[in-house]
Design a protein around this motif. Structure first.
Motif, mmCIF file in Angstrom:
data_model
loop_
_atom_site.group_PDB
_atom_site.id
_atom_site.type_symbol
_atom_site.label_atom_id
_atom_site.label_comp_id
_atom_site.label_asym_id
_atom_site.label_seq_id
_atom_site.Cartn_x
_atom_site.Cartn_y
_atom_site.Cartn_z
ATOM 1 N N ARG A 1 0.837 -1.203 0.000
ATOM 2 C CA ARG A 1 0.000 0.000 0.000
ATOM 3 C C ARG A 1 0.871 1.252 0.000
ATOM 4 O O ARG A 1 0.580 2.231 -0.717
ATOM 5 C CB ARG A 1 -0.912 -0.010 1.231
ATOM 6 C CG ARG A 1 -1.951 1.121 1.213
ATOM 7 C CD ARG A 1 -2.844 1.091 2.445
ATOM 8 N NE ARG A 1 -3.601 -0.146 2.522
ATOM 9 C CZ ARG A 1 -3.397 -1.079 3.436
ATOM 10 N NH1 ARG A 1 -2.442 -0.923 4.353
ATOM 11 N NH2 ARG A 1 -4.149 -2.171 3.451
ATOM 12 N N TYR A 2 1.946 1.232 0.761
ATOM 13 C CA TYR A 2 2.859 2.370 0.812
ATOM 14 C C TYR A 2 3.531 2.603 -0.539
ATOM 15 O O TYR A 2 3.646 3.747 -1.006
ATOM 16 C CB TYR A 2 3.918 2.125 1.889
ATOM 17 C CG TYR A 2 4.993 3.191 1.949
ATOM 18 C CD1 TYR A 2 4.710 4.447 2.460
ATOM 19 C CD2 TYR A 2 6.280 2.935 1.485
ATOM 20 C CE1 TYR A 2 5.688 5.428 2.517
ATOM 21 C CE2 TYR A 2 7.265 3.907 1.539
ATOM 22 C CZ TYR A 2 6.954 5.159 2.054
ATOM 23 O OH TYR A 2 7.933 6.125 2.097
ATOM 24 N N ALA A 3 3.954 1.514 -1.192
ATOM 25 C CA ALA A 3 4.580 1.640 -2.509
ATOM 26 C C ALA A 3 3.589 2.177 -3.529
ATOM 27 O O ALA A 3 3.946 2.995 -4.393
ATOM 28 C CB ALA A 3 5.132 0.280 -2.954
ATOM 29 N N ARG A 4 2.332 1.719 -3.451
ATOM 30 C CA ARG A 4 1.313 2.199 -4.375
ATOM 31 C C ARG A 4 1.053 3.687 -4.182
ATOM 32 O O ARG A 4 0.908 4.455 -5.149
ATOM 33 C CB ARG A 4 0.026 1.387 -4.183
ATOM 34 C CG ARG A 4 -1.055 1.710 -5.217
ATOM 35 C CD ARG A 4 -2.173 0.677 -5.199
ATOM 36 N NE ARG A 4 -2.805 0.561 -3.893
ATOM 37 C CZ ARG A 4 -2.630 -0.478 -3.075
ATOM 38 N NH1 ARG A 4 -1.819 -1.470 -3.422
ATOM 39 N NH2 ARG A 4 -3.246 -0.514 -1.910
ATOM 40 N N ARG A 5 1.008 4.117 -2.954
ATOM 41 C CA ARG A 5 0.798 5.539 -2.667
ATOM 42 C C ARG A 5 1.971 6.383 -3.151
ATOM 43 O O ARG A 5 1.780 7.490 -3.671
ATOM 44 C CB ARG A 5 0.582 5.740 -1.164
ATOM 45 C CG ARG A 5 -0.763 5.226 -0.669
ATOM 46 C CD ARG A 5 -0.886 5.390 0.837
ATOM 47 N NE ARG A 5 -2.192 4.968 1.305
ATOM 48 C CZ ARG A 5 -2.545 4.920 2.600
ATOM 49 N NH1 ARG A 5 -1.653 5.273 3.529
ATOM 50 N NH2 ARG A 5 -3.747 4.530 2.948
ATOM 51 N N ARG A 6 3.173 5.848 -2.988
ATOM 52 C CA ARG A 6 4.342 6.587 -3.475
ATOM 53 C C ARG A 6 4.309 6.726 -4.996
ATOM 54 O O ARG A 6 4.663 7.770 -5.549
ATOM 55 C CB ARG A 6 5.629 5.887 -3.033
ATOM 56 C CG ARG A 6 6.015 6.179 -1.596
ATOM 57 C CD ARG A 6 7.350 5.526 -1.255
ATOM 58 N NE ARG A 6 8.417 6.058 -2.102
ATOM 59 C CZ ARG A 6 9.100 7.164 -1.830
ATOM 60 N NH1 ARG A 6 8.806 7.872 -0.739
ATOM 61 N NH2 ARG A 6 10.068 7.570 -2.617
ATOM 62 N N ARG A 7 3.899 5.659 -5.702
ATOM 63 C CA ARG A 7 3.803 5.739 -7.157
ATOM 64 C C ARG A 7 2.775 6.785 -7.573
ATOM 65 O O ARG A 7 3.007 7.580 -8.492
ATOM 66 C CB ARG A 7 3.451 4.368 -7.733
ATOM 67 C CG ARG A 7 4.600 3.363 -7.696
ATOM 68 C CD ARG A 7 4.284 2.168 -8.586
ATOM 69 N NE ARG A 7 3.099 1.446 -8.128
ATOM 70 C CZ ARG A 7 3.133 0.439 -7.271
ATOM 71 N NH1 ARG A 7 4.308 0.026 -6.766
ATOM 72 N NH2 ARG A 7 2.026 -0.187 -6.915
ATOM 73 N N LYS A 8 1.635 6.772 -6.900
ATOM 74 C CA LYS A 8 0.607 7.780 -7.211
ATOM 75 C C LYS A 8 1.124 9.183 -6.933
ATOM 76 O O LYS A 8 0.863 10.115 -7.701
ATOM 77 C CB LYS A 8 -0.654 7.512 -6.390
ATOM 78 C CG LYS A 8 -1.429 6.276 -6.816
ATOM 79 C CD LYS A 8 -2.680 6.113 -5.969
ATOM 80 C CE LYS A 8 -3.474 4.890 -6.396
ATOM 81 N NZ LYS A 8 -4.701 4.715 -5.570
ATOM 82 N N ASN A 9 1.844 9.321 -5.829
ATOM 83 C CA ASN A 9 2.395 10.635 -5.486
ATOM 84 C C ASN A 9 3.374 11.114 -6.551
ATOM 85 O O ASN A 9 3.342 12.284 -6.957
ATOM 86 C CB ASN A 9 3.094 10.563 -4.124
ATOM 87 C CG ASN A 9 3.737 11.894 -3.741
ATOM 88 O OD1 ASN A 9 3.044 12.854 -3.454
ATOM 89 N ND2 ASN A 9 5.063 11.938 -3.739
ATOM 90 N N TRP A 10 4.236 10.213 -7.041
ATOM 91 C CA TRP A 10 5.199 10.596 -8.072
ATOM 92 C C TRP A 10 4.497 10.926 -9.384
ATOM 93 O O TRP A 10 4.913 11.836 -10.103
ATOM 94 C CB TRP A 10 6.220 9.475 -8.284
ATOM 95 C CG TRP A 10 7.279 9.437 -7.231
ATOM 96 C CD1 TRP A 10 7.459 8.493 -6.265
ATOM 97 C CD2 TRP A 10 8.309 10.408 -7.045
ATOM 98 N NE1 TRP A 10 8.532 8.803 -5.468
ATOM 99 C CE2 TRP A 10 9.081 9.979 -5.922
ATOM 100 C CE3 TRP A 10 8.672 11.583 -7.681
ATOM 101 C CZ2 TRP A 10 10.186 10.688 -5.452
ATOM 102 C CZ3 TRP A 10 9.773 12.299 -7.212
ATOM 103 C CH2 TRP A 10 10.512 11.849 -6.119
#
Length: 284
Positions: free
Chosen positions: A7-16
């Protein structure tokens, strides 16, 4: 644990992704802004010479400047600001200090917001019917009236916003000393909000400095030197519009010079307004 990391990795991708899109949009906007400024400086600097400020608008093929247009714009902007600013301040004061959220105050604020967002050409058509048609001719007074109407909503909105930010404790302290309401408004509220109110006035001046459409319907222009406000008078926006559309290179050069002059004036006013606003925020 694995789900949390995913979930954290997915949020980081969305943020980028969002950050990248935002940077792209910012870059596109800055590119076109830079291109406009570059063109303005490249073409306009060639026209900035002493004759621009000392000679009248010329006939095609003749050497000239924009002295009469600069004078006309300065006079009409000054008259519009002097007339519109007190009205805007008084209207804003009523909304913020005296209406107390009643229906009249809400109606005035709604009308002011509509007027603030209305296209300036509509104001020009209104003044055309109000003054130009009955008088039978264009005039500097009609143009100044148009600019004054454009100043009012900007100053009103800024005055309301600044007065609302004044702490009620200051009003209550003055009222506890027996100070009348009008004295509290003038001596306490205005003093606390004066930096922001002055910023609003300067922003209003920056807005009306480059208005073209309403002046086409009210003041038109004049190729010669004229100080008679009851007659058509030269002004920079209309002269720039006419000269830029002409087939004559010397007129086009003067149009670039006038555009650069207006841009620098508006830039200076905006920088000054932000500087004063920052000073006011620091003091508070």
């Amino acid at each position: 644990m694995a789900k949390d990391l995913a979930r954290y990795a997915r949020r980081r991708r969305k943020n980028w992704v969002i950050l990248g899109l935002s940077l792209c949009a910012t870059g596109i906007g800055l590119f076109f802004l830079g291109a406009i400024i570059f063109s303005l400086l490249t073409e306009g600097l060639a026209a900035i010479r002493p004759s621009l400020f000392t000679k009248m608008t010329p006939a095609p093929g003749s050497d000239g400047g924009l002295l009469n247009a600069i004078y006309g714009s300065a006079v009409m902007t000054a008259v519009g600001t002097v007339v519109g600013t007190p009205i805007g301040i008084l209207v804003g004061t009523y909304i913020a200090e005296y209406s107390r959220g009643n229906k009249l105050g809400q109606s005035i604020q709604f009308i002011n917001d509509v007027l603030l967002s209305a296209p300036s050409i509509i104001i020009g058509l209104f003044v055309y019917q109000l003054l130009v048609v009955p008088m039978g001719h264009f005039s500097g007074w009609a143009g100044s009236t148009t600019l004054a109407i454009l100043v009012i909503p900007v100053v009103t909105r800024t005055t309301v916003d600044m007065l609302i930010l004044v702490p009620n404790a200051l009003r209550e302290a003055a009222a506890a000393l027996g100070t009348p309401k009008w004295k509290i408004t003038v001596s306490v509220c205005y003093r606390a909000a004066r930096q922001g109110m002055l910023t609003g006035v300067m922003l209003a001046v920056a807005r009306i400095s480059g208005e073209t459409a309403p002046l086409l319907f009210t003041v038109l222009s004049n190729q010669f030197w004229s100080t008679d406000m009851n007659r058509p008078i030269a002004n920079l926006p209309v002269v720039i519009s006419n000269f830029a559309l002409s087939p004559y290179p010397d007129w086009q050069r003067l149009a670039w010079g006038g555009a650069l002059l207006i841009t620098l004036t508006i830039l200076t006013l905006n920088i000054t307004a932000r500087f004063l606003a920052n000073i006011g925020s620091a003091k508070q």
